[in-house]
Scaffold this motif. Sequence first.
Motif, PDB file in Angstrom:
ATOM      1  N   ILE A 140      99.395  20.704  86.384  1.00  0.00           N
ATOM      2  CA  ILE A 140      98.907  19.836  87.439  1.00  0.00           C
ATOM      3  C   ILE A 140      98.726  18.439  86.854  1.00  0.00           C
ATOM      4  O   ILE A 140      97.860  18.230  85.991  1.00  0.00           O
ATOM      5  N   PRO A 141      99.547  17.469  87.272  1.00  0.00           N
ATOM      6  CA  PRO A 141      99.406  16.114  86.719  1.00  0.00           C
ATOM      7  C   PRO A 141      97.978  15.600  86.847  1.00  0.00           C
ATOM      8  O   PRO A 141      97.369  15.655  87.923  1.00  0.00           O
ATOM      9  N   GLY A 142      97.427  15.128  85.735  1.00  0.00           N
ATOM     10  CA  GLY A 142      96.066  14.614  85.723  1.00  0.00           C
ATOM     11  C   GLY A 142      94.999  15.668  85.512  1.00  0.00           C
ATOM     12  O   GLY A 142      93.815  15.343  85.475  1.00  0.00           O
ATOM     13  N   ASN A 143      95.398  16.938  85.361  1.00  0.00           N
ATOM     14  CA  ASN A 143      94.396  18.002  85.266  1.00  0.00           C
ATOM     15  C   ASN A 143      94.911  19.132  84.372  1.00  0.00           C
ATOM     16  O   ASN A 143      95.244  20.219  84.844  1.00  0.00           O
ATOM     17  N   ALA A 144      94.963  18.871  83.077  1.00  0.00           N
ATOM     18  CA  ALA A 144      95.430  19.891  82.151  1.00  0.00           C
ATOM     19  C   ALA A 144      94.504  21.099  82.141  1.00  0.00           C
ATOM     20  O   ALA A 144      94.958  22.250  82.111  1.00  0.00           O
ATOM     21  N   ALA A 145      93.195  20.846  82.182  1.00  0.00           N
ATOM     22  CA  ALA A 145      92.235  21.950  82.109  1.00  0.00           C
ATOM     23  C   ALA A 145      92.364  22.885  83.297  1.00  0.00           C
ATOM     24  O   ALA A 145      92.033  24.079  83.190  1.00  0.00           O
ATOM     25  N   GLY A 146      92.849  22.401  84.428  1.00  0.00           N
ATOM     26  CA  GLY A 146      93.010  23.231  85.618  1.00  0.00           C
ATOM     27  C   GLY A 146      94.404  23.797  85.795  1.00  0.00           C
ATOM     28  O   GLY A 146      94.693  24.410  86.823  1.00  0.00           O
ATOM     29  N   SER A 147      95.268  23.606  84.803  1.00  0.00           N
ATOM     30  CA  SER A 147      96.653  24.051  84.899  1.00  0.00           C
ATOM     31  C   SER A 147      96.798  25.465  84.340  1.00  0.00           C
ATOM     32  O   SER A 147      96.337  25.758  83.228  1.00  0.00           O
ATOM     33  N   ARG A 148      97.478  26.336  85.088  1.00  0.00           N
ATOM     34  CA  ARG A 148      97.636  27.732  84.660  1.00  0.00           C
ATOM     35  C   ARG A 148      98.512  27.862  83.420  1.00  0.00           C
ATOM     36  O   ARG A 148      98.486  28.883  82.727  1.00  0.00           O
ATOM     37  N   PHE A 149      99.292  26.835  83.116  1.00  0.00           N
ATOM     38  CA  PHE A 149     100.172  26.842  81.952  1.00  0.00           C
ATOM     39  C   PHE A 149      99.423  27.246  80.690  1.00  0.00           C
ATOM     40  O   PHE A 149      99.895  28.064  79.890  1.00  0.00           O
ATOM     41  N   PHE A 150      98.239  26.676  80.467  1.00  0.00           N
ATOM     42  CA  PHE A 150      97.520  26.889  79.220  1.00  0.00           C
ATOM     43  C   PHE A 150      96.896  28.277  79.137  1.00  0.00           C
ATOM     44  O   PHE A 150      96.627  28.758  78.032  1.00  0.00           O
ATOM     45  N   ASP A 151      96.675  28.927  80.278  1.00  0.00           N
ATOM     46  CA  ASP A 151      96.148  30.293  80.258  1.00  0.00           C
ATOM     47  C   ASP A 151      97.129  31.244  79.577  1.00  0.00           C
ATOM     48  O   ASP A 151      96.725  32.229  78.963  1.00  0.00           O
ATOM     49  N   LEU A 152      98.429  30.961  79.699  1.00  0.00           N
ATOM     50  CA  LEU A 152      99.436  31.828  79.107  1.00  0.00           C
ATOM     51  C   LEU A 152      99.348  31.839  77.583  1.00  0.00           C
ATOM     52  O   LEU A 152      99.727  32.825  76.938  1.00  0.00           O
ATOM     53  N   PHE A 153      98.826  30.745  76.998  1.00  0.00           N
ATOM     54  CA  PHE A 153      98.804  30.606  75.546  1.00  0.00           C
ATOM     55  C   PHE A 153      97.434  30.915  74.955  1.00  0.00           C
ATOM     56  O   PHE A 153      97.260  30.862  73.735  1.00  0.00           O
ATOM     57  N   ALA A 154      96.463  31.214  75.822  1.00  0.00           N
ATOM     58  CA  ALA A 154      95.128  31.562  75.351  1.00  0.00           C
ATOM     59  C   ALA A 154      95.150  32.960  74.750  1.00  0.00           C
ATOM     60  O   ALA A 154      96.090  33.743  74.939  1.00  0.00           O
ATOM     61  N   ALA A 155      94.092  33.289  74.007  1.00  0.00           N
ATOM     62  CA  ALA A 155      94.004  34.625  73.411  1.00  0.00           C
ATOM     63  C   ALA A 155      94.142  35.681  74.497  1.00  0.00           C
ATOM     64  O   ALA A 155      93.454  35.642  75.512  1.00  0.00           O
ATOM     65  N   GLY A 156      95.040  36.633  74.284  1.00  0.00           N
ATOM     66  CA  GLY A 156      95.284  37.676  75.280  1.00  0.00           C
ATOM     67  C   GLY A 156      96.305  37.305  76.317  1.00  0.00           C
ATOM     68  O   GLY A 156      96.727  38.150  77.122  1.00  0.00           O
ATOM     69  N   GLY A 157      96.753  36.038  76.343  1.00  0.00           N
ATOM     70  CA  GLY A 157      97.767  35.607  77.292  1.00  0.00           C
ATOM     71  C   GLY A 157      99.150  36.069  76.876  1.00  0.00           C
ATOM     72  O   GLY A 157      99.402  36.418  75.716  1.00  0.00           O
ATOM     73  N   SER A 158     100.076  36.063  77.821  1.00  0.00           N
ATOM     74  CA  SER A 158     101.424  36.574  77.552  1.00  0.00           C
ATOM     75  C   SER A 158     102.164  35.747  76.516  1.00  0.00           C
ATOM     76  O   SER A 158     103.121  36.226  75.896  1.00  0.00           O
ATOM     77  N   HIS A 159     101.760  34.480  76.309  1.00  0.00           N
ATOM     78  CA  HIS A 159     102.439  33.606  75.368  1.00  0.00           C
ATOM     79  C   HIS A 159     101.530  33.212  74.194  1.00  0.00           C
ATOM     80  O   HIS A 159     101.783  32.213  73.509  1.00  0.00           O
ATOM     81  N   ALA A 160     100.489  33.976  73.959  1.00  0.00           N
ATOM     82  CA  ALA A 160      99.566  33.654  72.873  1.00  0.00           C
ATOM     83  C   ALA A 160     100.320  33.546  71.559  1.00  0.00           C
ATOM     84  O   ALA A 160     101.098  34.438  71.193  1.00  0.00           O
ATOM     85  N   GLY A 161     100.101  32.414  70.861  1.00  0.00           N
ATOM     86  CA  GLY A 161     100.745  32.205  69.581  1.00  0.00           C
ATOM     87  C   GLY A 161     102.123  31.585  69.649  1.00  0.00           C
ATOM     88  O   GLY A 161     102.699  31.235  68.612  1.00  0.00           O
ATOM     89  N   TYR A 162     102.678  31.423  70.861  1.00  0.00           N
ATOM     90  CA  TYR A 162     104.024  30.846  70.969  1.00  0.00           C
ATOM     91  C   TYR A 162     104.031  29.357  70.633  1.00  0.00           C
ATOM     92  O   TYR A 162     105.003  28.850  70.072  1.00  0.00           O
ATOM     93  N   LEU A 163     102.995  28.644  71.021  1.00  0.00           N
ATOM     94  CA  LEU A 163     102.855  27.227  70.713  1.00  0.00           C
ATOM     95  C   LEU A 163     101.599  27.031  69.875  1.00  0.00           C
ATOM     96  O   LEU A 163     100.589  27.717  70.083  1.00  0.00           O
ATOM     97  N   SER A 164     101.630  26.096  68.955  1.00  0.00           N
ATOM     98  CA  SER A 164     100.457  25.807  68.138  1.00  0.00           C
ATOM     99  C   SER A 164      99.450  24.990  68.949  1.00  0.00           C
ATOM    100  O   SER A 164      99.784  24.377  69.971  1.00  0.00           O
ATOM    101  N   ASN A 165      98.219  24.968  68.479  1.00  0.00           N
ATOM    102  CA  ASN A 165      97.204  24.137  69.129  1.00  0.00           C
ATOM    103  C   ASN A 165      97.558  22.663  69.037  1.00  0.00           C
ATOM    104  O   ASN A 165      97.206  21.874  69.919  1.00  0.00           O
ATOM    105  N   ASP A 166      98.257  22.266  67.994  1.00  0.00           N
ATOM    106  CA  ASP A 166      98.707  20.881  67.878  1.00  0.00           C
ATOM    107  C   ASP A 166      99.670  20.546  69.021  1.00  0.00           C
ATOM    108  O   ASP A 166      99.606  19.457  69.603  1.00  0.00           O
ATOM    109  N   GLU A 167     100.552  21.497  69.329  1.00  0.00           N
ATOM    110  CA  GLU A 167     101.512  21.279  70.416  1.00  0.00           C
ATOM    111  C   GLU A 167     100.822  21.333  71.775  1.00  0.00           C
ATOM    112  O   GLU A 167     101.120  20.530  72.671  1.00  0.00           O
ATOM    113  N   LEU A 168      99.903  22.270  71.932  1.00  0.00           N
ATOM    114  CA  LEU A 168      99.186  22.373  73.205  1.00  0.00           C
ATOM    115  C   LEU A 168      98.341  21.133  73.461  1.00  0.00           C
ATOM    116  O   LEU A 168      98.210  20.681  74.601  1.00  0.00           O
ATOM    117  N   LYS A 169      97.778  20.577  72.396  1.00  0.00           N
ATOM    118  CA  LYS A 169      97.012  19.333  72.539  1.00  0.00           C
ATOM    119  C   LYS A 169      97.905  18.218  73.050  1.00  0.00           C
ATOM    120  O   LYS A 169      97.544  17.452  73.940  1.00  0.00           O
TER     121      LYS A 169
END
Length: 886
Positions: A835-864
Motif C-alpha cells: 500500500i503506497p505510503g503505508n508499509a506497516a499496513g501492507s500484507r507483503f511484509f506478513d509473508l516474511f515475518a516469522a511463520g510466514g510463507s516467505h520467512a527468511g527469503y529476504l533479509s531485514n536489510d532488504e525489507l527495510k
Amino acid sequence: MRVPHFLFPCIVAGTSFLLLNCGGNGESNSSSGTKPDAAVADIPIAYVKRSVPFDEDGEFINQEGLNPSQFVPGAELFVRERADANAAEINLTDGLFPEGELYDVKDLVASNDGTKLLFAMRAPELENVDPDEQPTWNIWEYNLETETLRRVIANDITAEDGQDVSPAYLPDGRIVFASNRQLRSKAILLDDGKPQYEAQTDNRREDGFVLHVMDEDGANISQLTYNQSHDYQPLVLASGQIAYNRWSNKEATNRLSLFTTRPDGQDTQELYGYNSQSTGTDGADAIFYHPRVMADGRLLAVLRARESSNWGGDLVAIDIDNYSDINQDVNQPITDEPGLAGDLPGQESLAFGDIIVDDDPTTISLNGYFAAATDLFDDTARLLVAWSDCRLQDPDDDTRVLACLDSNLAIADITEARPLYSLWIYNLENNTLQPLFAATPGYMYTDVVAFGPRAEDTFLADRQGGVELDQGLVDNALAELHIRNVYEVAGVDIAGISLLADPALTTADDRPARFLKIEKAVSLPDRDVYDFDGSAFGFANNMREIIGYVPVEPDGSVKTLIPTDVALAVSITNALGQRISGTTSVWFSARPGERIESNDLSVGLRRLDATHDTTNPGAPMNGYHFPNTEPLLIAQAGETMAEAWSRMNGTRRPSVDLIFNDDWTDTAVRAKDASFSYLYANLLTAAPASDACQSEWVAACRTVINYQDHIQPLWDLDRPPDAMNNVITCIACHSRQDAMGATQVPAGQLELTQSQLDTNNHYRSFEELAADDIVYELDAEGILVPVMVPVPEVDADGNIVYETDLVTGDLILDGNGDPIPVIQMTTVTEPRALIPGNAAGSRFFDLFAAGGSHAGYLSNDELKLIGEWIDLGGQYYNNPFDAPEN
C-alpha cells in the motif's frame, strides 16, 4: 442568488444624510464639495488606481490569491500630500514607460516614520517574446521628503533575475520581500548534483515564492524561508518578527494561514489561522489577504475567496496576541478542531454589516466589498479603505448598473455588476464612511496606504555564533531538533511515557516508536528546465528523499542534528523503519545553528507562546537519575532523556541505516535489549545512499530510492541455491514462465519481472505490487487468461437488473416464480501486496515475518529498503533527472 441577512445604512461622516448611493450603482459617490476631515488632512496617502480588468475576450479577470506573480496591466500609482479630494494628486509612475503601454503596481507599504513608500511594479508586456523573457516584478521605493523614485535593485540583470513582490521595511532599514529567486535553495541543488532552477510549488503549477531579505540598496540578497509552496505578503510586527501568509500544500494539506519568522529566518512557526480556513459565509473557504498591522496591535486583513471574482471581501481584525486560531486561546488547552465551532473571538468583522465571502457566482453582497484597508495611525479609530457598494447588472442591458433595491433584487437572473472600488475614510466608532473622491466608471482602487507615523518596530539582530549559536553547527550547515514526546497529540500523552521510560517495566520491543524518520522534499523543476515523463511519480504526486533515522528515547523524546535550509518532515517508525505515524503536516526548515524545540511531532506548526504544557516535563531536579537506567546518565532539571543523553554524549547524528543499541537499561536491573542494525552495506544490490553517507552522516546526505535501480534488482537477484542446488530468484516463481520456459500462473498472482507495460514506462512488477491485479489461470490450451465469474448486473442506483420480456416488458420468472437476474461475466482481482505510503499496513511484509510463507527469503536489510520506499509514496523515481524525458 444569496444575500446577507441585513443591511446597515452607510452614513457620510460629518453630514446628516444617508449616502444615497449605498447599495446603488457606485457612480455618484462624489465628495468634491465635502470638507476634508481635519484630523487626517495632513497625512499623506498613496493608492493604486487601475482600469477595471478585462481580458482580450472581454471577460473580467479574477484576482488569484495564490498567484503572487499575477500580472494585470492597467495600474498606476498615485500619492497625495493629505487625505483630501482637493489635495494635489501626483502620478508617481507616469512616464516610466512609453505612453500607452500598460504596467501593473501592487503591494504598497509605508515606512514607520512615514517618509518612504515601497511597492512592487512590473513593466509592460513585450510583444513576440517568450514568457521566460518577459519583464519581472521589481521592488521600487519612493521617498516623500526628496520626491525621488528608484528601483531598489539598480542592476538590470539582477533585478530581472527573479519575481520580487510584497516588500516591507525591517527596523534596521533592510527590506524583506517575497520572491521566486530561491537563492540558497538553488545553491543546495548544485550541492546535490542538480542544475540550478526555481523549484515548483507542491502542486507543480508555478515557481514557489519564499521570503528573502536585502539591504536598502538591493545588495546582499539572502533567502529566509524554505516552504515548498508560497511564503508571501510579509509584514513586520512590533515585536520585530516577520508575519506572512504561508501556503501549506503538502500532500493532503491545502491551507493558507499566517506564520512568523525572525529576520534571520529562525523560529519559523504558526501565528494564526491554520485551522480557521472555513471562516467565510456559511463556512466557505476564505483567506486572510494582505494582512497589515493596526494601531491596537491586531492584524487587519481582507477576508476573501482564494480566487476572487470581485477583488474583495470582508474586513477583519485578527487578535494575534491572544489567539492562534479563531477559537484557540493561546492560554487554553489545544483543541482538536479549534476553527470549527462556537463563537469567533480570534477574529472580528469590522464591516458595518454582513459581507458575503465565498466563491459562489450567484452571490449578492448588499453591503458591497472591501478591496484594501490600512490603519491611519492618527490616534483615531479610522481606516483608509477601498470599498465598493452593492451593484446589480441589468440582465437586459449589460451597460446599465442598477441599485440594490428590493425591486431590482427580485428581477429574474439578477447578478452583481463588477465592483467599482473608491477610497473612503472608515470610522470604526460609528461605522460611517466618508468618501475621499469620486469613483470613476471603468476604474477601481485596489491598494492603499497611509503615511501616519508610528513607533519603530523592535530590532531583532541576526543571531550570531558563541552564546546564541553553536559555531560548529553553523560551519557544517546543521541545526538541532528536540521533540519532547513523539507520543503527544493535541496536548495528550497517548502512550503513557512514565511506563515506557522505565526499562524495568517496558522493553524496547514493547515501545511503539523506535526511530524518528527525517524526510526531505525533492524540489521539482518546471518543464522548461526538464520535462520528465509523468510516469516518474508512480503512485505518488511528489518525490521524497530520506535524510536519516535517529532512535527515539524510552520517554518518547528525540534530539538530533538535521540539515538546514531544506524542507523537512518527520514521522516515527517501528523497528524495521516502517512508519507508524503520519508525517509532519507542513514542511519545516531550520537555519544553520538553530535549535528547534517542539512538544510533539507537529514541528513548526504550534506557536511557541501558545502551546500547552508539555506532557514530558523531564527530570524533576538537577542530578536526577531516571528509574532503572544507566547510573552514569544523570539529568538536569527539566531535561528529557534525549537532552540528558545529548549533553553527556553529543547530539545524536542521523544514520541512513537503522541502528539500535540499548543505551539506557541498567544491567543491574535486567539484561540490555538486543542490539540490531539493518544496513545498506549488507545489500547485494545497489544502495540508495553513498558509501560516504553510510560511513558518516553529514548534512548533505540523501537517500534517493528509484524503483528500477533499487527495488527491481531485489526480485532479479540470484539467491543462495536450494537443496537441489538450484539458483533461486524471486522471478523464478513470480513470472509467467517457469525455468523450462513453459507458461505458468505467477505465484500468488504476482509477477515481478521487468517486462515493460504498454501503457507507461513502468516495469510490470511495479504495477502488480502496489495496485490491485487481475487474477489469471491457464486455460485448456495452456494460455494465461483472466479468471471470469458471473455477477448480477446492477443499475446506476445499485439495484439488481432482472430479465424482462422484450415485447411486454414484464419480468421473466424462473420455475420458482422468482425474477431472473441479468448476469454479466467479470474479472476477479487480487488485492495489492503493498500500500503506497503505508508499509506497516501492507500484507507483503506478513509473508516474511516469522511463520510466514516467505520467512527468511529476504533479509531485514532488504525489507527495510522496500518498506522505506513504499512509505515515501511508491514513486518510480525520486530524482526527476533520473526519469526519462517526456
